[in-house]
Design a protein around this motif. Structure first.
Motif, PDB file in Angstrom:
ATOM      1  N   GLU A  18       0.797  -1.302   0.028  1.00 20.97           N
ATOM      2  CA  GLU A  18      -0.060   0.015   0.046  1.00 20.97           C
ATOM      3  C   GLU A  18       0.794   1.233   0.014  1.00 20.97           C
ATOM      4  O   GLU A  18       1.943   1.272   0.481  1.00 20.97           O
ATOM      5  CB  GLU A  18      -0.952  -0.144   1.304  1.00 20.97           C
ATOM      6  N   ASP A  20       2.315   5.072   1.080  1.00 25.84           N
ATOM      7  CA  ASP A  20       2.429   5.407   2.355  1.00 25.84           C
ATOM      8  C   ASP A  20       1.180   6.430   2.739  1.00 25.84           C
ATOM      9  O   ASP A  20       0.924   7.201   1.586  1.00 25.84           O
ATOM     10  CB  ASP A  20       3.722   6.217   2.418  1.00 25.84           C
ATOM     11  N   PRO A  21       0.544   6.437   3.721  1.00 25.64           N
ATOM     12  CA  PRO A  21      -0.627   7.125   3.761  1.00 25.64           C
ATOM     13  C   PRO A  21      -0.303   8.594   4.233  1.00 25.64           C
ATOM     14  O   PRO A  21      -1.263   9.603   4.007  1.00 25.64           O
ATOM     15  CB  PRO A  21      -1.138   6.602   5.440  1.00 25.64           C
TER      16      PRO A  21
END
Length: 108
Positions: A18, A20-21
């Motif tokens: 995913e 990186d937020p």
């Protein structure tokens, strides 16, 4: 030869990874820090690494920390400053930067 790290990742692991937020906020965070708090960044470098520098600019931010370009004389180096705690939101990044600022101000 160089000094790169070598590692292996399986295609399935890569596909499942995913983003990186915090990556989507990196540009605006760095712009704000460099324009409005640029004098603080050299203090973080000094406190967290012991390196005295003339100036710094924040290059990028992720959920684990920040990448900074530090200048001393005519030499430029890149420095990685990890956050005290993981930050998975823009607000959490702000909290970590404030914590770093307070820690450096208390000791310098």
């Amino acid at each position: 030869g160089g000094f790169g790290r070598i590692g292996n990742i399986e295609p399935e692991e890569y596909a499942a990874a995913e983003a990186d937020p915090v990556a989507k906020f990196s540009g605006p965070i760095c712009k704000h820090m460099n324009e409005d708090h640029g004098e603080e960044i050299p203090k973080y470098v000094k406190f967290f690494t012991g390196l005295s520098v003339d100036s710094c600019r924040m290059l990028s931010v992720d959920h684990l920390g920040m990448n900074v370009e530090a200048t001393r004389g005519e030499r430029k180096v890149r420095v990685r400053l990890p956050f005290p705690e993981e930050a998975n939101t823009r607000a959490a990044v702000r909290e970590q930067v404030i914590a770093m600022s307070r820690a450096s101000a208390a000791k310098l």
